[in-house]
Design a protein around this motif. Sequence first.
Motif, PDB file in Angstrom:
ATOM      1  N   UNK A 207       0.824  -1.206   0.000  1.00 26.25           N
ATOM      2  CA  UNK A 207       0.000   0.000   0.000  1.00 26.25           C
ATOM      3  C   UNK A 207       0.860   1.258   0.000  1.00 26.25           C
ATOM      4  N   UNK A 208       1.940   1.249   0.787  1.00 28.19           N
ATOM      5  CA  UNK A 208       2.835   2.399   0.801  1.00 28.19           C
ATOM      6  C   UNK A 208       3.510   2.609  -0.551  1.00 28.19           C
ATOM      7  N   UNK A 209       3.930   1.519  -1.178  1.00 30.56           N
ATOM      8  CA  UNK A 209       4.566   1.629  -2.494  1.00 30.56           C
ATOM      9  C   UNK A 209       3.576   2.152  -3.531  1.00 30.56           C
ATOM     10  N   UNK A 210       2.352   1.734  -3.433  1.00 28.98           N
ATOM     11  CA  UNK A 210       1.336   2.189  -4.375  1.00 28.98           C
ATOM     12  C   UNK A 210       1.045   3.664  -4.190  1.00 28.98           C
ATOM     13  N   UNK A 211       0.932   4.110  -2.936  1.00 30.36           N
ATOM     14  CA  UNK A 211       0.692   5.516  -2.669  1.00 30.36           C
ATOM     15  C   UNK A 211       1.853   6.384  -3.131  1.00 30.36           C
ATOM     16  N   UNK A 212       3.077   5.899  -2.906  1.00 29.62           N
ATOM     17  CA  UNK A 212       4.253   6.649  -3.352  1.00 29.62           C
ATOM     18  C   UNK A 212       4.291   6.768  -4.869  1.00 29.62           C
ATOM     19  N   UNK A 213       3.909   5.709  -5.560  1.00 26.65           N
ATOM     20  CA  UNK A 213       3.895   5.735  -7.016  1.00 26.65           C
ATOM     21  C   UNK A 213       2.824   6.697  -7.528  1.00 26.65           C
ATOM     22  N   UNK A 214       1.675   6.733  -6.863  1.00 28.98           N
ATOM     23  CA  UNK A 214       0.620   7.654  -7.274  1.00 28.98           C
ATOM     24  C   UNK A 214       1.035   9.102  -7.049  1.00 28.98           C
ATOM     25  N   UNK A 215       1.756   9.374  -5.965  1.00 28.21           N
ATOM     26  CA  UNK A 215       2.227  10.745  -5.697  1.00 28.21           C
ATOM     27  C   UNK A 215       3.261  11.202  -6.716  1.00 28.21           C
ATOM     28  N   UNK A 216       4.090  10.273  -7.156  1.00 29.97           N
ATOM     29  CA  UNK A 216       5.095  10.630  -8.185  1.00 29.97           C
ATOM     30  C   UNK A 216       4.436  10.951  -9.520  1.00 29.97           C
ATOM     31  N   UNK A 217       3.344  10.261  -9.812  1.00 33.94           N
ATOM     32  CA  UNK A 217       2.633  10.540 -11.057  1.00 33.94           C
ATOM     33  C   UNK A 217       1.828  11.813 -10.971  1.00 33.94           C
TER      34      UNK A 217
END
Length: 217
Positions: A207-217
């Motif tokens: 979940x943390x990795x997914x949130x971080x990826x969404x913030x980068x996009x």
Amino acid sequence: IPNLPNAFKYTLSQVVTLFGAFFPLLNLQCHNSSHCTHISGFQITWLAIFIFSSTYSWIWDVRMDWGLGIRKHNWLGPRLMFPSVLHYYGVMAADLVLRFMWMQSLIPPSSGAHFELPAYLTFVNMTLELIRRTLWSFFRLENEHRVRTKHYEEQHDVNFVPFHFTTAQSHKYKKHKERVGKRVLVEVLTVGIAVFVTCMLVVIAAQKARLAQEQEL
């Protein structure tokens, strides 16, 4: 155990996963084209295989692994070791529901399917699958015991199995058995807790990795 029908069970599970892996490609093609009628047919086929695979796996659990589902025995087995038949009916119903839930975990999280399992339920699904496999092992062991004792009775022409015995050192054997039983219980609980914590950490990290990826996009 017939190997080909058992292999077919796992093949169906892989087919469900492959359908989920290729669905995003067809979904992208649908957005780039005005002809999207084939998507609905794809989803119907996918859903049909999903239902068939889950049902087939459940029937295999009940009939082949547990030795239940025999009509002349009220859809149970010939010899039952647990005190109440409600245990058997209950575990068969629970296994059916949990089989369908576990099959949903084989669908990729980004497939876009309507019956895709939400990300926040992944941890719950993992825990339920752990419980299902634990229940499966109890009734699988019971069926194996029934089969082995039946073969013993047929070979020796007796109607009992000499599992219980007494010796001059029965009290020492009993104490040793109690110690071993407690140690096994502690080991099972330790492994269960370790698996539970590991699943929770994996889900949190994902979940943390997914949130971080969404913030980068």
